[in-house]
Design an enzyme around this catalytic site. Structure first.
Site, PDB file in Angstrom:
ATOM      1  N   SER A 129       4.514  20.917   0.259  1.00  0.00           N
ATOM      2  CA  SER A 129       5.653  19.990   0.238  1.00  0.00           C
ATOM      3  C   SER A 129       5.565  19.128   1.483  1.00  0.00           C
ATOM      4  O   SER A 129       4.718  19.359   2.348  1.00  0.00           O
ATOM      5  CB  SER A 129       6.976  20.774   0.239  1.00  0.00           C
ATOM      6  N   ASP A 130       6.446  18.127   1.581  1.00  0.00           N
ATOM      7  CA  ASP A 130       6.413  17.263   2.771  1.00  0.00           C
ATOM      8  C   ASP A 130       6.705  18.059   4.039  1.00  0.00           C
ATOM      9  O   ASP A 130       6.139  17.801   5.101  1.00  0.00           O
ATOM     10  CB  ASP A 130       7.424  16.115   2.636  1.00  0.00           C
ATOM     11  N   CYS A 131       7.603  19.053   3.923  1.00  0.00           N
ATOM     12  CA  CYS A 131       7.935  19.839   5.119  1.00  0.00           C
ATOM     13  C   CYS A 131       6.963  20.993   5.348  1.00  0.00           C
ATOM     14  O   CYS A 131       6.780  21.457   6.473  1.00  0.00           O
ATOM     15  CB  CYS A 131       9.373  20.328   5.045  1.00  0.00           C
ATOM     16  N   TYR A 132       6.356  21.495   4.264  1.00  0.00           N
ATOM     17  CA  TYR A 132       5.369  22.597   4.377  1.00  0.00           C
ATOM     18  C   TYR A 132       4.107  22.173   3.625  1.00  0.00           C
ATOM     19  O   TYR A 132       3.896  22.567   2.481  1.00  0.00           O
ATOM     20  CB  TYR A 132       5.930  23.880   3.764  1.00  0.00           C
TER      21      TYR A 132
END
Lengths: 500, 128
Positions: A129-132
């Site tokens: 994901s964008d954060c992970y």
């Protein structure tokens, strides 16, 4: 009337004047001094148990990787841990099996290896994901690399447990160990006289927040365990402790042949003797604790009780079933249970361990319900074929071959004149006999030991029997051994194909 | 000494044990016997000085003979003295001591191996 407070007892622990005995030693003290005298004389009674506790596991926090990953699946030494929570937390359960080694290695082994300081291979995957952003991670960790390793067990320290035996003619491999055929042995678990909850059966002192001995370290009771069933004396505890402080002598991985892995865990609970009622409870003996011996040959959650026995009888080494002397085996170690009660006693005497009152009492009125099942489990009687043809034992091979051609089955049950099942022949048996030029009566070539099913059995049970005996059909018989149908592996595959 | 004798299907109907006792005059003491329609197995004690004669008499009749000289070995680090092994052993090799330690009398072991599978801690192995 004797009334003491937790505060008074802890002051005695502090100044070294506390009087502590194990639950085993308490039996004689109460016999000698009576409950009131014993309550005056003793401040704390220690209990202990060391046995297989399958409902155990550990929450691990691995710290964040660079770039970070939100683990969606994670394996430790090829054993899957549950990570359906935030990024790098995972719960490794004791009975989860290794995907490559099967029953030889499981979550319990990962837990023991962690405590022993061994390196563990970690493999994790994610969608990214964008954060992970990270999608795959492989690393090797030890317990020291983890932020937390917190043991959190949903159900431990059963107040008592049933004993197990086997009435069938085949050996059974269960979580109660190997059960020999024809009531060949009896196995049982739990510490009896030292059982923590049996020494406080109304949960006067053991409750939420109780400080305990857990795996060689201090741990806590969180509350009642899952399936807590105080009405039937099957109370359980939910428990937590710090794995990093535990001792591998008291946390041991195990494998039960044909069942899987489990964790042997040492738990000791102190019982502060606040009054004579509590003193009297801790005087319980093996002779006072009664349990049922259940027949594990019946593959149901409601296994019939063969007999009621006391722990004293179980611990004597043999009991009687149907006039036969049957040897008994514990699965939990009484020697180590004793050691735990002794070690907890020493901690308290040395002022290293203080007792406390529970923040909340455990429920005393709950029951353990069976599962609500909204789809009916199909029974053998629902899907068996009733148009089964049979044949007499004095028929010849050709008659049998003709019957098999007439019917739609490769299996032909052989029945006596009064329609009792006496054998079975298959198309294969006939081919074999013909190939050997052996045109005898069926009686000569039939299989006499017929594996059968009954109409009221669940399909899953019949399927397992087909599998275990490596046969492809089971004649279905009623209680009088009359053949009323036949169930084949084809019938079952078709049913399963519809189900999934 | 302890021996295991295996009889294949085709010779099961013959009175082999009776024959070899008469032939060798040995005091063969049967401690366990399992015989079904396809296979026979006997565990017996035999005098050491007559072992060769007994073995020859048996093998000449189609039976196989193994000496049971690899009794069970326990890994003391793995054993937790639970006693799961106690009730499955057909010859009572295992017993509890006063302090609930599991004691072993390996002299009795007939190497059937059932305790290996029963032991939850994998503490038992057959010697080599």
């Amino acid at each position: 009337m004797v009334e003491k407070t937790i505060h008074e007892i802890n002051n005695r622990i502090k100044d070294g004047s506390v009087r502590v005995v194990t639950a085993e030693e308490m039996v004689d003290i109460v016999t000698e001094l009576g409950a009131e005298g014993a309550a005056k004389e003793v401040d704390v009674v220690t209990t202990g148990t060391f046995g297989a506790m399958c409902s155990s596991g550990v929450w691990l926090n691995f710290g964040h990787s660079e770039p970070p990953i939100k683990m969606q699946k994670v394996w430790l030494n090829d054993v899957e841990a549950y990570t359906g929570v935030a990024a790098v937390d995972a719960f490794i359960g004791a009975t989860q099996l290794s995907e490559s080694s099967g029953m030889e290695y499981g979550g319990a082994h990962v837990i023991e290896d962690l405590i022993r300081g061994k390196s563990i291979d970690l493999h994790a995957t994610s969608n990214g994901s964008d954060c992970y952003p990270r999608k795959v991670l492989d690393t090797t960790i030890t317990i020291n690399d983890l932020n937390q390793a917190i043991m959190l067990n949903p159900r431990n320290a059963y107040q008592k447990y049933n004993a197990a035996t086997n009435s069938s003619e085949s050996i059974l491999h269960t979580y109660m160990g190997t059960l020999l055929p024809n009531y060949g042995n009896v196995t049982y678990s739990a510490a009896g006289v030292l059982s923590p909850l049996y020494n406080d059966p109304t949960y006067e002192t053991i409750g939420t927040g109780t400080r305990i001995f857990l795996g060689g370290a201090q741990g806590y009771v969180i509350g009642e365990g899952t399936q807590h069933d105080p009405i039937s004396n099957f109370g359980t505890l939910m428990i937590k402790g710090d794995l990093k402080k535990m001792n591998p002598d008291y946390v041991r991985a195990a494998t039960f042949e044909g069942y899987g892995t489990s964790l042997y865990l040492g738990i000791g609970i102190p019982i502060p003797i606040l009054n004579e009622k509590i003193a009297l409870s801790t005087a319980i003996t093996d002779a006072d604790i009664v349990t049922d011996i259940l027949d594990y040959a019946v593959p149901s959650r409601d296994r019939p009780a063969v007999k009621q026995v006391t722990y004293e009888e179980l611990k004597s080494g043999s009991i009687e079933i149907d006039g036969k002397e049957v040897p008994t085996s514990p699965l939990s170690s009484f020697k180590i249970a004793r050691k735990i009660a002794g070690e907890l006693k020493d901690w308290i005497k040395k002022g290293e361990f203080f007792v406390n009152a529970p923040a909340e009492r455990l429920p005393t009125d709950t029951v353990c319900k069976p599962m609500k099942q909204t789809r009916e489990t199909p029974l053998v009687g629902d899907i068996m074929s009733t148009d089964v043809l049979t044949i007499g034992p004095d028929s010849n091979l050709c008659a049998a071959a003709r019957k098999i051609m007439e019917s739609s089955f490769n299996h032909l049950p052989v029945v006596s004149k009064n329609n009792l099942l006496v054998g079975i022949v298959t198309a294969w048996d006939i081919s074999k006999a013909v190939a050997k030029d052996k045109f005898d009566m069926l009686e000569e070539i039939m299989t006499r030991k017929v594996i059968t099913a009954t109409p009221d059995e669940a399909i899953d049970i019949a399927a397992r029997r087909l599998d275990q005996n490596r046969v492809s059909a089971l004649p279905v018989v009623d209680k009088k051994k009359h053949v009323i149908g036949i169930i084949t592996s084809d019938d079952i595959s078709k049913l399963l194909a519809r189900r999934y | 000494m302890k021996i295991r004798i295996n009889f294949p299907t085709d010779i099961l109907v013959n009175p082999i044990i009776a024959e070899i006792i008469l032939e060798t005059g040995a005091l063969l003491n049967i401690s366990q016997a399992q015989i079904d329609s396809i296979h026979g197995k006997i565990i017996a004690d035999v005098p050491e000085d007559q072992f060769n004669a007994i073995k020859n008499a048996l093998t000449s009749r189609g039976a196989t003979v193994n000496v049971l000289d690899r009794p069970i070995i326990r890994d003391e680090d793995e054993c937790v003295d639970c006693g799961a092994c106690v009730s499955v052993c057909p010859v009572k090799v295992f017993s509890f001591g006063e302090d609930w330690s599991v004691n072993m009398d390996v002299e009795k072991c007939i190497q059937c191996g059932i305790c290996l599978a029963m032991c939850p801690h994998g503490a038992l192995v057959l010697g080599r």
